[in-house]
Design a protein around this motif. Structure first.
Motif, PDB file in Angstrom:
ATOM      1  N   THR A  80      -8.751  -0.327   1.975  1.00  0.00           N
ATOM      2  CA  THR A  80      -7.825   0.659   1.421  1.00  0.00           C
ATOM      3  C   THR A  80      -8.525   1.507   0.373  1.00  0.00           C
ATOM      4  OG1 THR A  80      -7.063  -0.663  -0.464  1.00  0.00           O
ATOM      5  CG2 THR A  80      -5.947  -1.040   1.634  1.00  0.00           C
ATOM      6  N   ASP A  81      -7.751   2.421  -0.205  1.00  0.00           N
ATOM      7  CA  ASP A  81      -8.235   3.213  -1.329  1.00  0.00           C
ATOM      8  C   ASP A  81      -7.689   2.708  -2.664  1.00  0.00           C
ATOM      9  OD1 ASP A  81      -9.751   5.022   0.205  1.00  0.00           O
ATOM     10  OD2 ASP A  81      -7.955   6.196   0.686  1.00  0.00           O
ATOM     11  N   LEU A  82      -7.168   1.488  -2.696  1.00  0.00           N
ATOM     12  CA  LEU A  82      -6.687   0.905  -3.942  1.00  0.00           C
ATOM     13  C   LEU A  82      -7.825   0.762  -4.946  1.00  0.00           C
ATOM     14  CD1 LEU A  82      -4.454  -2.024  -2.594  1.00  0.00           C
ATOM     15  CD2 LEU A  82      -3.643   0.148  -3.556  1.00  0.00           C
ATOM     16  N   PHE A  83      -7.470   0.767  -6.226  1.00  0.00           N
ATOM     17  CA  PHE A  83      -8.409   0.456  -7.294  1.00  0.00           C
ATOM     18  C   PHE A  83      -8.545  -1.061  -7.326  1.00  0.00           C
ATOM     19  CE2 PHE A  83      -9.746  -0.290 -11.650  1.00  0.00           C
ATOM     20  CZ  PHE A  83     -10.546   0.799 -11.961  1.00  0.00           C
ATOM     21  N   VAL A  84      -9.732  -1.564  -7.031  1.00  0.00           N
ATOM     22  CA  VAL A  84      -9.957  -3.002  -6.889  1.00  0.00           C
ATOM     23  C   VAL A  84     -10.628  -3.555  -8.140  1.00  0.00           C
ATOM     24  CG1 VAL A  84     -11.116  -4.812  -5.554  1.00  0.00           C
ATOM     25  CG2 VAL A  84     -10.121  -2.830  -4.379  1.00  0.00           C
ATOM     26  N   ASP A 109      -1.026   0.858  -6.635  1.00  0.00           N
ATOM     27  CA  ASP A 109      -2.227   1.574  -7.064  1.00  0.00           C
ATOM     28  C   ASP A 109      -3.468   0.694  -7.118  1.00  0.00           C
ATOM     29  OD1 ASP A 109      -0.905   4.212  -8.037  1.00  0.00           O
ATOM     30  OD2 ASP A 109       0.266   2.642  -9.005  1.00  0.00           O
ATOM     31  N   GLY A 110      -3.293  -0.607  -7.348  1.00  0.00           N
ATOM     32  CA  GLY A 110      -4.449  -1.468  -7.537  1.00  0.00           C
ATOM     33  C   GLY A 110      -4.243  -2.862  -7.001  1.00  0.00           C
ATOM     34  N   PHE A 111      -5.356  -3.565  -6.811  1.00  0.00           N
ATOM     35  CA  PHE A 111      -5.347  -4.960  -6.366  1.00  0.00           C
ATOM     36  C   PHE A 111      -6.350  -5.699  -7.230  1.00  0.00           C
ATOM     37  CE2 PHE A 111      -5.570  -7.820  -2.298  1.00  0.00           C
ATOM     38  CZ  PHE A 111      -4.844  -8.803  -2.959  1.00  0.00           C
ATOM     39  N   HIS A 112      -5.871  -6.672  -7.985  1.00  0.00           N
ATOM     40  CA  HIS A 112      -6.673  -7.495  -8.887  1.00  0.00           C
ATOM     41  C   HIS A 112      -6.968  -8.784  -8.138  1.00  0.00           C
ATOM     42  CE1 HIS A 112      -6.950  -8.966 -13.375  1.00  0.00           C
ATOM     43  NE2 HIS A 112      -8.050  -9.247 -12.679  1.00  0.00           N
TER      44      HIS A 112
END
Length: 248
Positions: free
Chosen positions: A192-196, A172-175
């Protein structure tokens, strides 16, 4: 993934529930940990602690995750836990705990300490996309919200490719720890559409706005995470930024 769009970034051996509760009213998320989950990473963490690095080394790491998240049950933020493992089963167990608490599980592909990389965790996962995908998929299969934390400035690693790997595996996300390559956040956000979540050097409004201008969905604060006045400035900045985005 969380509101307001400012998080506390995990600080090994320091980022626990009491750390998060001290500034809970200023942030939308707190990444606790990191915590070494399996035998190989726990051995690495002990070696790191022997040379004066702070590490969490509870007898039962999954129970520790459960207890720490439980201590944040009524906190006005979304909890998250940064985990390090060289094997899948402990990640699945921790993900089940995170899912039960409504917390984010964050796969640590970030730690660059030699012992952790030699164990097959941390930064080494950025260079092994198939293994990283296995960890993300295993955690996502539990129903937990899954993030990965990684760092920029590895010459042989494309962070946009890593982002695509995370997304394809169900993450879901990339930190993103941008190091001194802040514009890499734009490359990741476009991929992408990840939450960054953008990390590194966030100390106030100016740095927060820079990351947001590159397309970050949120920012995280590490070493300044115990300074309420800085967190409040960043919180206000992110709120204003996204309010302007949705205004007619």
């Amino acid at each position: 993934m969380f509101e307001p769009r400012v998080a506390l970034a995990s600080l090994s051996g320091e980022a626990d529930a009491s750390w998060a509760r001290a500034v809970e009213s200023h942030v939308g998320c707190a990444f606790l940990g990191g915590i070494a989950l399996d035998g190989r990473t726990r051995e690495a963490a002990r070696a790191m602690a022997d040379r004066d690095r702070s590490e969490f080394l509870p007898a039962d790491p999954v129970a520790f995750v459960d207890a720490q998240l439980g201590a944040l049950a009524d906190a006005p933020l979304r909890p998250a836990f940064n985990v390090r493992s060289a094997t899948l089963d402990p990640v699945e167990q921790a993900a089940v705990v995170c899912q039960r608490h409504g917390a984010i599980i964050e796969i640590n592909a970030h730690c660059r300490q030699d012992e952790m990389c030699a164990a097959g965790a941390g930064e080494s996962l950025l260079r092994e996309p198939d293994r990283l995908a296995e960890f993300v998929a295993a955690a996502a299969a539990t129903g937990a919200t899954v993030s990965v934390k990684g760092r920029a400035e590895l010459a042989d690693v494309s962070l946009p490719d890593v982002a695509r790997t995370i997304e394809a595996a169900g993450g879901d996300g990339f930190h993103v720890d941008a190091m001194d390559s802040e514009s890499v956040v734009a490359d990741v956000a476009d991929a992408t559409d990840l939450f960054v979540v953008a990390n590194n050097g966030v100390r106030g409004a100016e740095t927060a706005r820079e990351y947001l201008s590159y397309g970050a969905d949120a920012v995280s604060v590490g070493r300044a995470s115990d300074k309420p006045e800085i967190l409040e400035e960043i919180r206000a900045t992110t709120a204003d930024w996204f309010a302007e985005e949705v205004s007619p």
